[in-house]
Structures are given as structure tokens and as C-alpha cells.
Design an enzyme around this catalytic site. Sequence first.
Site, PDB file in Angstrom:
ATOM      1  CB  SER A  97      -2.956  -0.448   0.164  1.00 42.21           C
ATOM      2  OG  SER A  97      -2.105  -1.557   0.055  1.00 42.21           O
ATOM      3  CG  HIS A 234       2.253   0.905  -1.115  1.00 38.14           C
ATOM      4  ND1 HIS A 234       1.551   0.422  -2.197  1.00 38.14           N
ATOM      5  CD2 HIS A 234       1.542   0.534  -0.009  1.00 38.14           C
ATOM      6  CE1 HIS A 234       0.473  -0.223  -1.773  1.00 38.14           C
ATOM      7  NE2 HIS A 234       0.441  -0.163  -0.447  1.00 38.14           N
TER       8      HIS A 234
END
Length: 253
Positions: A97, A234
Site C-alpha cells: 500500500s 487489501h
Amino acid sequence: MNTMKNTIDGTWFRRYAPSASTRMRLLCLPHAGGSPSFYHSWGNAFGDDVEVLVARYPGRQERIAEPCIESMEEMADAVTAALLPLLDKPLALFGHSMGASLAYEVAVRLEREHGFGPSVLLVSCQRPPHGQRPRSAHLGGEESVLAEVRRLGGTDAALLEDPDIRELVMPALQADFAIVGRYAENGPRPAVPVRCPVIGYVGDRDPNVTVEEMHAWAGVAPKGFELKVLQGDHFYLVPQRDGLVADLTSRLH
């Protein structure tokens, strides 16, 4: 000399299992709000000859008394400078990320300013620089950041329901989201190529980045790009830890 050693060991990196047989190093760069503890199970997962480093960002855990960094450029400059004493071995960079953008920026700096090419750049769940688009969670205050954390999921979201933990970690979390927002505030960034292969990883149900967007990392990878899609969101790297570690191990040569 002792000051430099303390900088390596005690400030910027948590080091796992350094040994005389170290063949290469793997630096892990956490997500927004992340810390070295997220990668604890990776510490000895890659064999005796791979030393694992995890970046310790200011303003959390052991560095909680330090001011947070709120710009990608400042963070990348600081991580790059801290790495310089460790360039005696091949280095792989893994970022998840926000950490993926940071890993890329560190790779660019190592190549451009120090003539050192990482062996491989491993990027997870983030658009490439030239695929960036404006992000505004950091502009809406604490509740806006918390809403984004909940949207992305993961263990951080559950922990933040505890008011005491939330109070402790919010300054670092807001600073990290400022890094993310400011990095993309003007949209796409230059696609500066890196001189190493790039491997991308993404969960097939990630709410933040699509498989197609991850494929765009090929635009900065003239030495080759490959994408691995794993089941999950995620934070696929928690349930898919063993498969991810196995794939990473195959890249560390």
C-alpha cells in the site's frame, strides 16, 4: 561509528536474524499506520541467508516520541539515507500500500543518487506513480481517516475501535494518510523507470486498487514485470501469508 550502528539497529529498521551467512537483505515497508509488528512472522521465514529488515516510521511504537513525517519525499530521503550502511549486500524492497510507493521512491533514489540498484522491487496493493490519483481522506480530519481505514479492513480497523488505542495511534495514522494524499494531490507522477525487475501483488477483492491498475507498474519496469493475484482484500497478505512468503522466497536470488 557507534552512532551509525545505533541508527541502523535502533532507529529506522528492526532487523531479524542477521548472521555471518547473510547473502541478501529484504526491506519491508509497512502500509499507512503500519509498524514492524505486522511483519513479525516474516522475520525468519526466508532462510538463514536472507536478513529481514522492517522500517520503523517515526511517531509510533519505539519512536512514538518523535514527530511524524508527512511527506513521501522526506520519508523516502530518510529511509534511503538510513540504508546506505547496508548496501554491502544485495537488497530487495517490499512495500505494501503506502509502503509500495515508498519502496519505489527509495529504489529510484538508490539508483539515481548512489548508483546502487536493488535486486528486485516488490510492490503490493498500490497504483504505480504514473497511475496515482488524488486522495482526500487526510483532509477530512480524524473521522475521515478512520472511515478509510474501516473501508480497507485488516487488523488495524478492529484495533481502532478501542478508544485508548485510537488515541495512541491516530497522530501517526493521520500523518501517513497525509503522505498518501500529498503524494497524489496533483494526480499522476512521472514514470521514472527502475533498473530491476518489478513484481506486483494484489488481492482479487481489493477495494482500493484493481488488477488492471496493478498491471500499470509495467510502465516503470523495463527489466520485466510480473503480477501475482491472490485471494483476498487489501490485507490479503494476512490469510495468504504462507503463499506470499513462498513466492517472495522464489524472487530473492
